[in-house]
Design an enzyme around this catalytic site. Structure first.
Site, short mmCIF file in Angstrom:
data_model
loop_
_atom_site.label_atom_id
_atom_site.label_comp_id
_atom_site.label_asym_id
_atom_site.label_seq_id
_atom_site.Cartn_x
_atom_site.Cartn_y
_atom_site.Cartn_z
N LYS A 17 0.86 -1.20 0.00
CA LYS A 17 0.00 0.00 0.00
C LYS A 17 0.88 1.24 0.00
CE LYS A 17 -3.76 2.13 2.65
NZ LYS A 17 -3.14 3.29 3.30
N HIS A 54 -1.50 7.65 1.03
CA HIS A 54 -1.81 7.56 2.46
C HIS A 54 -2.77 8.69 2.86
CE1 HIS A 54 0.05 5.22 5.92
NE2 HIS A 54 -0.75 6.03 6.58
N ARG A 61 -0.97 11.85 3.82
CA ARG A 61 -0.38 11.94 5.16
C ARG A 61 1.07 11.46 5.22
NH1 ARG A 61 -4.40 12.33 9.15
NH2 ARG A 61 -3.45 10.91 10.65
N ASP A 110 -6.92 4.37 -3.60
CA ASP A 110 -7.70 5.16 -2.63
C ASP A 110 -7.29 6.62 -2.67
OD1 ASP A 110 -5.52 5.68 -0.90
OD2 ASP A 110 -6.09 4.15 0.55
N GLY A 111 -8.06 7.43 -1.90
CA GLY A 111 -7.79 8.85 -1.82
C GLY A 111 -8.93 9.66 -2.40
N GLY A 112 -9.83 10.12 -1.53
CA GLY A 112 -10.88 11.03 -1.96
C GLY A 112 -12.16 10.39 -2.44
N ARG A 163 -15.67 9.59 -2.25
CA ARG A 163 -16.76 10.11 -1.41
C ARG A 163 -18.13 9.68 -1.93
NH1 ARG A 163 -12.79 10.33 0.94
NH2 ARG A 163 -11.60 12.14 1.60
N GLY A 201 -11.43 5.71 3.14
CA GLY A 201 -10.86 5.99 4.46
C GLY A 201 -11.75 6.86 5.33
N ARG A 202 -11.56 8.17 5.25
CA ARG A 202 -12.21 9.09 6.21
C ARG A 202 -13.73 8.94 6.29
NH1 ARG A 202 -7.77 11.61 3.81
NH2 ARG A 202 -6.23 12.49 5.26
C1 LIG Z 1 -6.57 9.24 10.76
C2 LIG Z 1 -5.97 8.35 9.70
C3 LIG Z 1 -5.24 7.24 10.08
C4 LIG Z 1 -4.69 6.40 9.09
N1 LIG Z 1 -4.00 5.28 9.49
C5 LIG Z 1 -3.46 4.45 8.55
C6 LIG Z 1 -2.77 3.27 8.92
O1 LIG Z 1 -2.62 2.94 10.11
N2 LIG Z 1 -2.27 2.49 7.93
C7 LIG Z 1 -2.42 2.80 6.60
O2 LIG Z 1 -1.97 2.07 5.73
N3 LIG Z 1 -3.10 3.92 6.21
C8 LIG Z 1 -3.63 4.73 7.16
N4 LIG Z 1 -4.31 5.85 6.75
C9 LIG Z 1 -4.53 6.10 5.30
C10 LIG Z 1 -5.79 5.41 4.81
O3 LIG Z 1 -5.69 4.02 4.87
C11 LIG Z 1 -6.14 5.75 3.34
O4 LIG Z 1 -5.02 5.51 2.53
C12 LIG Z 1 -6.61 7.19 3.15
O5 LIG Z 1 -7.28 7.68 4.28
C13 LIG Z 1 -7.51 7.23 1.92
O6 LIG Z 1 -7.97 8.51 1.68
P1 LIG Z 1 -9.45 9.03 2.10
O7 LIG Z 1 -9.41 9.17 3.59
O8 LIG Z 1 -9.52 10.34 1.40
O9 LIG Z 1 -10.47 8.03 1.63
C14 LIG Z 1 -4.88 6.69 7.71
C15 LIG Z 1 -5.64 7.81 7.34
C16 LIG Z 1 -6.19 8.63 8.32
C17 LIG Z 1 -7.02 9.81 7.87
#
Ligand SMILES: Cc1cc2nc3c(=O)[nH]c(=O)nc-3n(C[C@H](O)[C@H](O)[C@H](O)COP(=O)(O)O)c2cc1C
Length: 350
Positions: free
Chosen positions: A222, A246, A249, A277-279, A281, A300-301
């Site tokens: 990932k 991520h 992030r 992933d990413g965005g 909604r 994710g969010r």
């Molecule tokens: C608060 C938070 C914690 C996250 N923790 C992890 C994690 O522990 N491992 C990981 O692979 N990705 C982590 N992510 C990334 C998510 O798995 C994912 O790639 C991302 O949130 C996708 O985008 P979206 O939130 O816009 O859907 C985290 C994201 C957020 C917002």
């Protein structure tokens, strides 16, 4: 099943209530904005934002928003099939829960890590799909992921620790009955890991090959954002990649994942499963990622918000709503099955 608008209205009003409750619990780290686009929370890490300027998160949202679809309604498609097989399992939809770790760090302890992980994975199971769980600087995080996997199934995603530490995490995932195992290789420079004495590192192809061979579970890498890394993942024997930054992030100023996905898909589609992933909604966003080359997407969010506001039920409802929206979007673009979703769905200026 024909697209049912009264059911959708009911779901949306319940989702609105879930979001309202989530907002009360998540404020201030997450304001549960009408559009979850990374602007209000830019730079808030810990929190729900993207790192630094927040550009990676914002770019994800904007890149998907910039994709336009061809509306086509003169055809026979009325009940599209969105089922698929992934990692040897039949899934009801090409939508999985992304790993979200660190409820305490990121959202003010809105619920316990264990409750949160279980809500994410159990909600996904109830929706007929798979959720992923995260890892982090404190043992509590991976422990909570494994406890949830034991109860609800799903996929743990471990950090790119040293080789031995990863293999130890693999063994625990196998014992817990995981469907697959992930490594978020884009966490190779994550400061909150190193600062807490949990070293992470970039991996060579040989190291990844060794890891793929060390487990009978399908290995998911990932955090792939370039053609070169996608090809390296194939050489390493990974079962899948997640085209992901991520959620913005890991590294500031990364492009939106929808911008890099087409070139990655052109290079490795069919050789390795491509998740993105990413965005995401809406179901329309799912369709866009599929048309750009993904086999399935992670959310994710929005699922984290649904988990905090409505537990497993909230997560299930959110996933089912996305699935219903995807079916509607497939009707409106003339795709009868996931294999029919392709570049013809995308509108391009002549
Ligand atoms: C608060 C938070 C914690 C996250 N923790 C992890 C994690 O522990 N491992 C990981 O692979 N990705 C982590 N992510 C990334 C998510 O798995 C994912 O790639 C991302 O949130 C996708 O985008 P979206 O939130 O816009 O859907 C985290 C994201 C957020 C917002």
């Amino acid at each position: 099943m024909r697209y049912n608008s009264s059911k959708r209205r009911r779901q949306l009003s319940t989702l609105a209530e879930i979001r309202k409750l989530a907002r009360q619990r998540l404020m201030p780290p997450c304001r549960v904005c009408p559009a979850c686009d990374g602007r209000v929370c830019a730079g808030e890490m810990p929190g729900m934002g993207g790192v630094g300027s927040g550009a990676g998160f914002i770019n994800n949202f904007q890149a998907l928003a910039a994709v336009r679809l061809n509306l086509r309604t003169i055809h026979t498609v009325a009940s599209p099939d969105i089922a698929l097989s992934l990692f040897g399992k039949g899934l009801a939809m090409p939508i999985l829960g992304a790993p979200i770790g660190g409820v305490k760090m990121n959202v003010n302890d809105a619920m316990s890590e264990e409750e949160f992980c279980l809500a994410m994975l159990e909600g996904a199971r109830q929706a007929g799909t798979l959720g992923m769980g995260g890892d982090g600087p404190f043992p509590l995080l991976y422990n909570a992921t494994l406890a949830a996997v034991r109860q609800a199934g799903g996929i743990p995603v471990t950090k790119p620790r040293g080789q031995e530490a990863i293999v130890a995490h693999f063994r625990r995932a196998e014992e817990a009955g995981a469907a697959a195992i992930g490594i978020d290789i884009d966490a190779a420079g994550l400061l909150n890991m190193t600062r807490n004495g949990q070293p992470v590192e970039p991996k060579t192809v040989d190291q990844l090959r060794e890891l793929a061979a060390a487990t009978p579970l399908p290995l998911i890498l990932k955090g792939v954002m370039t053609v070169e890394d996608a090809q390296a993942a194939c050489r390493a024997g990974a079962a899948a990649i997640v085209v992901s930054n991520h959620g913005g992030r890991a590294l500031d100023h990364t492009p939106g994942t929808a911008e890099v996905l087409p070139a990655i898909a052109a290079a490795v589609k069919g050789r390795i499963t491509i998740l993105a992933d990413g965005g995401v909604r809406s179901g329309t966003d799912v369709l866009k990622f599929l048309a750009l080359g993904a086999d399935a997407v992670l959310v994710g969010r929005p699922l984290a918000i649904a988990a905090v506001g409505g537990g497993a039920e909230g997560v299930r409802l959110m996933l089912e709503t996305l699935a219903e929206e995807l079916r509607a979007a497939m009707v409106l673009t003339g795709c009868n099955s996931l294999s029919e979703v392709g570049p013809q769905v995308l509108w391009r200026r002549e």
